[in-house]
Design a protein around this motif. Sequence first.
Motif, PDB file in Angstrom:
ATOM      1  N   VAL A 122       0.838  -1.192   0.000  1.00 53.10           N
ATOM      2  CA  VAL A 122       0.000   0.000   0.000  1.00 53.10           C
ATOM      3  C   VAL A 122       0.875   1.246   0.000  1.00 53.10           C
ATOM      4  CG1 VAL A 122      -1.803   1.251   1.271  1.00 53.10           C
ATOM      5  CG2 VAL A 122      -1.728  -1.240   1.365  1.00 53.10           C
ATOM      6  N   ILE A 123       0.439   2.256  -0.754  1.00 56.07           N
ATOM      7  CA  ILE A 123       1.084   3.574  -0.712  1.00 56.07           C
ATOM      8  C   ILE A 123       0.027   4.578  -0.283  1.00 56.07           C
ATOM      9  CG2 ILE A 123       2.255   5.393  -2.001  1.00 56.07           C
ATOM     10  CD1 ILE A 123       3.230   3.216  -3.945  1.00 56.07           C
ATOM     11  N   VAL A 124       0.345   5.324   0.785  1.00 57.32           N
ATOM     12  CA  VAL A 124      -0.548   6.349   1.314  1.00 57.32           C
ATOM     13  C   VAL A 124       0.208   7.669   1.305  1.00 57.32           C
ATOM     14  CG1 VAL A 124      -1.880   7.098   3.315  1.00 57.32           C
ATOM     15  CG2 VAL A 124      -1.672   4.673   2.816  1.00 57.32           C
ATOM     16  N   SER A 125      -0.428   8.729   0.841  1.00 52.65           N
ATOM     17  CA  SER A 125       0.197  10.053   0.887  1.00 52.65           C
ATOM     18  C   SER A 125      -0.108  10.686   2.236  1.00 52.65           C
ATOM     19  CB  SER A 125      -0.329  10.946  -0.233  1.00 52.65           C
ATOM     20  OG  SER A 125       0.083  10.436  -1.480  1.00 52.65           O
ATOM     21  N   ALA A 126       0.954  11.133   2.914  1.00 54.40           N
ATOM     22  CA  ALA A 126       0.797  11.787   4.218  1.00 54.40           C
ATOM     23  C   ALA A 126       1.792  12.930   4.308  1.00 54.40           C
ATOM     24  CB  ALA A 126       1.033  10.783   5.334  1.00 54.40           C
ATOM     25  N   ALA A 127       1.290  14.111   4.602  1.00 57.10           N
ATOM     26  CA  ALA A 127       2.132  15.304   4.755  1.00 57.10           C
ATOM     27  C   ALA A 127       3.028  15.515   3.538  1.00 57.10           C
ATOM     28  CB  ALA A 127       2.952  15.206   6.040  1.00 57.10           C
ATOM     29  N   GLY A 128       2.476  15.272   2.367  1.00 59.02           N
ATOM     30  CA  GLY A 128       3.225  15.508   1.134  1.00 59.02           C
ATOM     31  C   GLY A 128       4.242  14.447   0.778  1.00 59.02           C
ATOM     32  N   ARG A 129       4.279  13.361   1.534  1.00 61.63           N
ATOM     33  CA  ARG A 129       5.222  12.284   1.245  1.00 61.63           C
ATOM     34  C   ARG A 129       4.460  10.975   1.095  1.00 61.63           C
ATOM     35  NH1 ARG A 129      10.294  12.535   5.195  1.00 61.63           N
ATOM     36  NH2 ARG A 129      11.233  11.420   3.468  1.00 61.63           N
ATOM     37  N   ASP A 130       5.002  10.101   0.283  1.00 63.26           N
ATOM     38  CA  ASP A 130       4.414   8.773   0.148  1.00 63.26           C
ATOM     39  C   ASP A 130       4.947   7.878   1.257  1.00 63.26           C
ATOM     40  OD1 ASP A 130       2.946   9.411  -2.071  1.00 63.26           O
ATOM     41  OD2 ASP A 130       4.399   8.598  -3.504  1.00 63.26           O
TER      42      ASP A 130
ATOM     43  N   ALA B 288      -1.853 -13.708   8.094  1.00 61.92           N
ATOM     44  CA  ALA B 288      -1.949 -15.152   7.868  1.00 61.92           C
ATOM     45  C   ALA B 288      -2.629 -15.814   9.055  1.00 61.92           C
ATOM     46  CB  ALA B 288      -0.558 -15.749   7.659  1.00 61.92           C
ATOM     47  N   ARG B 289      -3.398 -16.856   8.764  1.00 61.60           N
ATOM     48  CA  ARG B 289      -4.042 -17.636   9.818  1.00 61.60           C
ATOM     49  C   ARG B 289      -3.382 -18.998   9.923  1.00 61.60           C
ATOM     50  NH1 ARG B 289      -6.992 -21.770  10.496  1.00 61.60           N
ATOM     51  NH2 ARG B 289      -7.529 -22.026   8.304  1.00 61.60           N
ATOM     52  N   ARG B 290      -3.081 -19.358  11.144  1.00 61.44           N
ATOM     53  CA  ARG B 290      -2.562 -20.699  11.445  1.00 61.44           C
ATOM     54  C   ARG B 290      -3.379 -21.194  12.639  1.00 61.44           C
ATOM     55  NH1 ARG B 290       1.804 -23.510   9.905  1.00 61.44           N
ATOM     56  NH2 ARG B 290       2.860 -21.772   8.898  1.00 61.44           N
ATOM     57  N   GLY B 291      -4.233 -22.169  12.392  1.00 60.32           N
ATOM     58  CA  GLY B 291      -5.108 -22.646  13.450  1.00 60.32           C
ATOM     59  C   GLY B 291      -6.033 -21.530  13.906  1.00 60.32           C
ATOM     60  N   MET B 292      -6.127 -21.340  15.212  1.00 57.13           N
ATOM     61  CA  MET B 292      -7.028 -20.322  15.766  1.00 57.13           C
ATOM     62  C   MET B 292      -6.332 -18.977  15.971  1.00 57.13           C
ATOM     63  SD  MET B 292      -7.380 -21.522  19.757  1.00 57.13           S
ATOM     64  CE  MET B 292      -8.322 -22.952  19.321  1.00 57.13           C
ATOM     65  N   VAL B 293      -5.195 -18.773  15.283  1.00 58.03           N
ATOM     66  CA  VAL B 293      -4.413 -17.544  15.453  1.00 58.03           C
ATOM     67  C   VAL B 293      -4.205 -16.860  14.106  1.00 58.03           C
ATOM     68  CG1 VAL B 293      -2.244 -16.560  16.301  1.00 58.03           C
ATOM     69  CG2 VAL B 293      -3.169 -18.637  17.372  1.00 58.03           C
ATOM     70  N   VAL B 294      -4.437 -15.547  14.079  1.00 63.27           N
ATOM     71  CA  VAL B 294      -4.074 -14.729  12.920  1.00 63.27           C
ATOM     72  C   VAL B 294      -2.853 -13.913  13.312  1.00 63.27           C
ATOM     73  CG1 VAL B 294      -4.744 -12.757  11.475  1.00 63.27           C
ATOM     74  CG2 VAL B 294      -6.356 -14.611  11.884  1.00 63.27           C
ATOM     75  N   GLU B 295      -1.852 -13.924  12.456  1.00 60.60           N
ATOM     76  CA  GLU B 295      -0.659 -13.100  12.660  1.00 60.60           C
ATOM     77  C   GLU B 295      -0.689 -11.987  11.618  1.00 60.60           C
ATOM     78  OE1 GLU B 295       2.955 -15.385  11.549  1.00 60.60           O
ATOM     79  OE2 GLU B 295       1.564 -16.846  10.703  1.00 60.60           O
ATOM     80  N   GLN B 296      -0.358 -10.779  12.043  1.00 59.06           N
ATOM     81  CA  GLN B 296      -0.337  -9.646  11.121  1.00 59.06           C
ATOM     82  C   GLN B 296       0.980  -8.902  11.291  1.00 59.06           C
ATOM     83  OE1 GLN B 296      -4.789  -8.842  10.026  1.00 59.06           O
ATOM     84  NE2 GLN B 296      -4.139  -7.494  11.635  1.00 59.06           N
ATOM     85  N   ILE B 297       1.613  -8.612  10.168  1.00 61.10           N
ATOM     86  CA  ILE B 297       2.907  -7.963  10.140  1.00 61.10           C
ATOM     87  C   ILE B 297       2.847  -6.806   9.159  1.00 61.10           C
ATOM     88  CG2 ILE B 297       5.374  -8.251   9.679  1.00 61.10           C
ATOM     89  CD1 ILE B 297       3.317 -11.354  10.097  1.00 61.10           C
ATOM     90  N   LEU B 298       3.353  -5.665   9.562  1.00 63.53           N
ATOM     91  CA  LEU B 298       3.395  -4.490   8.701  1.00 63.53           C
ATOM     92  C   LEU B 298       4.802  -3.914   8.738  1.00 63.53           C
ATOM     93  CD1 LEU B 298       0.972  -1.535   8.450  1.00 63.53           C
ATOM     94  CD2 LEU B 298       3.334  -1.082   9.054  1.00 63.53           C
ATOM     95  N   THR B 299       5.348  -3.631   7.561  1.00 68.52           N
ATOM     96  CA  THR B 299       6.579  -2.844   7.475  1.00 68.52           C
ATOM     97  C   THR B 299       6.225  -1.552   6.761  1.00 68.52           C
ATOM     98  OG1 THR B 299       7.284  -3.854   5.382  1.00 68.52           O
ATOM     99  CG2 THR B 299       8.097  -4.878   7.411  1.00 68.52           C
ATOM    100  N   GLY B 300       6.779  -0.455   7.228  1.00 69.16           N
ATOM    101  CA  GLY B 300       6.495   0.834   6.622  1.00 69.16           C
ATOM    102  C   GLY B 300       7.769   1.613   6.406  1.00 69.16           C
ATOM    103  N   TYR B 301       7.812   2.351   5.293  1.00 69.89           N
ATOM    104  CA  TYR B 301       8.967   3.185   4.995  1.00 69.89           C
ATOM    105  C   TYR B 301       8.505   4.366   4.145  1.00 69.89           C
ATOM    106  CZ  TYR B 301       8.768   0.046   0.928  1.00 69.89           C
ATOM    107  OH  TYR B 301       8.342  -0.695  -0.144  1.00 69.89           O
ATOM    108  N   VAL B 302       9.292   5.420   4.157  1.00 71.57           N
ATOM    109  CA  VAL B 302       8.903   6.682   3.539  1.00 71.57           C
ATOM    110  C   VAL B 302       9.526   6.823   2.148  1.00 71.57           C
ATOM    111  CG1 VAL B 302       9.007   9.197   3.771  1.00 71.57           C
ATOM    112  CG2 VAL B 302       8.688   7.773   5.786  1.00 71.57           C
TER     113      VAL B 302
END
Length: 182
Positions: free
Chosen positions: A124-132, A140-154
Motif C-alpha cells: 500500500v502507498i498512502v500520501s501523508a504530509a506531502g510524502r508517500d 496469515a491464519r494458522r489454526g485459531m491464530v491470525v498473525e499480522q505484520i506491517l513494514t512501513g517506509y517513507v
Amino acid sequence: PDLTDVILRLEDMPPGYEELMEAQKEAMITALSQMGRLMGSGTSSAIRIKNATGYWNGDPVNMQMIVSLLISPLSEAEQAMYDKTVAEPDKLVVPLSRMLGRDAQAELLEGFEDYGESSLGLSVIVSAAGRDVHMDIISARRGMVVEQILTGYVGDQEPMTDVHDIARILDDRLAQVVRPPA
C-alpha cells in the motif's frame, strides 16, 4: 496454544531499530486490528490482540517501522470467515485501501501465500504530509491464530528488511506451537 514466545523481539530487527513510541505503536495496532476485523478475524468490538510489538528506525534519511500482532483465539466460524475472505484477495484490495485512506493505492503483495494455512498480502502507498508512505502487510491464519505484520517506509527508500523476512520469523514461531490441521 501458549503464544508466549510467538512475538517479534528487538533482536529480530535490523541494526538501528528501537521500540516504537507508545502512541505510534497504538495507532498502528489499531489499524492492523481493524484490518483483521474486516477480514473476519474478530467480529466483536473486543478483538483479541496478543503480543503486539512495534519497532522503528528513526533516522530521518531512512525512517522505517515494523509492527506485528496476533489475534487469538478465533472461533471456528471466525476461522472459516477469515479463510473465505482471503480466498478472494482481489475483492479485499479496494476496501482495505479505503480503510487506510482515500488516497491509498493498494495491490497484492507477491509471495504472501507462503505463511500459515491461509493468508493475504498487500503493498500500500498512502500520501501523508506531502510524502508517500509505503506499507507492506502480511496477514496469515494458522489454526485459531491470525498473525499480522506491517513494514512501513517513507518515499522511495528501500526497506531495511523485507516484510517476508519478518513474517517468516513470526510464522516459524507460530508453527512451533500451533499444530497443523488434521
